[in-house]
Design an enzyme around this catalytic site. Structure first.
Site, PDB file in Angstrom:
ATOM      1  N   GLN A 165       0.843  -1.191   0.000  1.00  0.00           N
ATOM      2  CA  GLN A 165       0.000   0.000   0.000  1.00  0.00           C
ATOM      3  C   GLN A 165       0.885   1.250   0.000  1.00  0.00           C
ATOM      4  OE1 GLN A 165      -2.222   1.741   3.353  1.00  0.00           O
ATOM      5  NE2 GLN A 165      -4.085   1.247   2.233  1.00  0.00           N
ATOM      6  N   GLY A 216      -9.218  -6.849   8.996  1.00  0.00           N
ATOM      7  CA  GLY A 216      -8.110  -6.134   9.598  1.00  0.00           C
ATOM      8  C   GLY A 216      -7.702  -6.718  10.928  1.00  0.00           C
ATOM      9  N   TYR A 238      -6.147  10.930   4.236  1.00  0.00           N
ATOM     10  CA  TYR A 238      -4.753  11.196   3.874  1.00  0.00           C
ATOM     11  C   TYR A 238      -4.696  12.001   2.567  1.00  0.00           C
ATOM     12  CZ  TYR A 238      -3.977   8.022   7.714  1.00  0.00           C
ATOM     13  OH  TYR A 238      -3.992   7.454   8.963  1.00  0.00           O
TER      14      TYR A 238
END
Length: 377
Positions: free
Chosen positions: A102, A330, A188
């Site tokens: 990522q 996750g 972000y």
């Protein structure tokens, strides 16, 4: 798609990869990189242990020093970092797994301690940031500090970041990764440009949904040009509220963006469910969010990964309903290195220890037992 008990375990092709299941390991920041933001030897063990995932998406990995916003997170912009990721990719492949890196630029969710020359972090617009950065404390442990007001990116600065994403993608492939996921979510940098709450620019990168989506698409195009669309995924967070995000016209923004992305033959689109806000997951159905997710599904013809606090049962239901094609897990992967086996057997899951999620050593990182270990003990 018919609802069968093994839908989650059906193979699927994304881009150039054939995956043995629809179970994806979501990107998980663990803040354990070695000096120089080099992936540690522990990280090699950590990812090797989890190689039974249909696909691993690595923790967020900064494309440049400017892109860092959290202590002890790895990069993919120095020779040492590339060599560190090469050890991880080799370990995952030796176990028969697949891994995408990522690619991450945090933008304004940063601190001057990370920035070259101690500069202020960069953003689409200079304004106060409702965020804290995770920085090294005087005791050697992480601590949270207010993110300072950032500096507004110039056009030249924007172009540099596009180039950094492309080079980071080349570096990831050089390290042996199977592909990359561009981080366009969770407040972000790319999300900051997309979002009307954080982007008040009046040039070609601000204003209309088309202009605010421009940087996202420029990065996608640059990364595709660097490594090919079959190796590129993108993560988005429709209706995300993290770090001051609050889009005023999400339907128009995502109608344009997803229609453009569908032309680019990406390996996949990775969506953070709108019901996920930080660590909280809403139980009530939001009609606006549901309509938006359905519209994205209609507009994007490639594979979609869904992330959002899924259990085996809710994952199976989402796949059966056609909401998505793969499910990202996750936190369950933190405490359960053999999560796919546990899901297949409906075996109990280990509980993770939040105190060891960010920073530290092997404890709470590589010492969670697999089913085989538990059977022996």
């Amino acid at each position: 798609m018919p609802h069968t008990s093994d839908t989650l375990f059906a193979p699927i092709r994304i881009g150039a990869l054939d995956l043995p299941s629809r179970i994806v390991m979501a990107p998980l920041t663990r803040s354990r990189a070695a000096p120089g933001n080099v992936p540690s030897d522990l990280a090699v063990d950590y990812y090797r242990q989890r190689a039974s995932a249909g696909l691993i998406i690595s923790e967020g990995t900064q494309i440049s020093q400017q892109g860092q916003g959290y202590a002890w997170t790895p990069g993919i912009h120095s020779p040492e970092q590339i060599a560190g990721w090469a050890r991880i990719a080799q370990a995952v492949h030796e176990e028969g797994g697949r891994i995408f890196l990522q690619l991450w630029h945090v933008g304004r969710v940063s601190h001057s301690v990370f920035q070259p020359g101690g500069a202020r972090p960069v953003a689409p617009t200079a304004m106060p940031v409702p965020a804290k950065a995770f920085i090294p404390g005087p005791d050697g442990k992480g601590t949270f500090a207010d993110a300072p007001e950032p500096q507004e990116l110039t056009i030249a600065g924007i172009q540099m970041i596009v180039a950094d994403f492309a080079q980071a993608a080349r570096n990831a492939i050089a390290a042996g990764a199977d592909g990359v996921e561009i981080h366009g979510a969770n407040g972000y940098l790319l999300d900051q440009f997309l979002n009307s709450a954080s982007n008040w620019r009046t040039d070609r990168y601000g204003g209309s949904p088309e202009n605010r989506g421009r940087l996202m698409l420029e990065v996608v195009d640059a990364v595709i040009a660097a490594i090919g669309s079959a190796r590129v995924g993108l993560r988005l967070a429709p209706l995300g509220k993290g770090f001051g995000m609050n889009e005023a016209e999400p339907e128009a923004v995502f109608a344009h963006l997803i229609s453009e992305l569908d032309k680019r033959d990406l390996a996949y689109l990775h969506l953070v469910e709108p019901r996920v806000q930080g660590r909280d997951i809403a139980t009530d159905i939001d009609p606006q969010a549901e309509a938006l997710m359905q519209d994205i599904r209609r507009r994007f013809s490639g594979p979609i990964i869904l992330a959002g606090g899924y259990t085996r049962q809710s994952a199976e239901e989402a796949l059966a309903q056609g909401r998505g094609d793969l499910i990202a897990f996750g936190r369950p992967f933190i405490a359960n290195p053999d999560l796919p086996a546990r899901l297949r057997l409906d075996a109990p899951l280990n509980e993770g220890n939040p105190a060891t999620f960010f920073g530290g050593d092997a404890h709470g990182y590589t010492d969670y037992p697999a089913l085989a270990d538990e059977a022996v003990s």
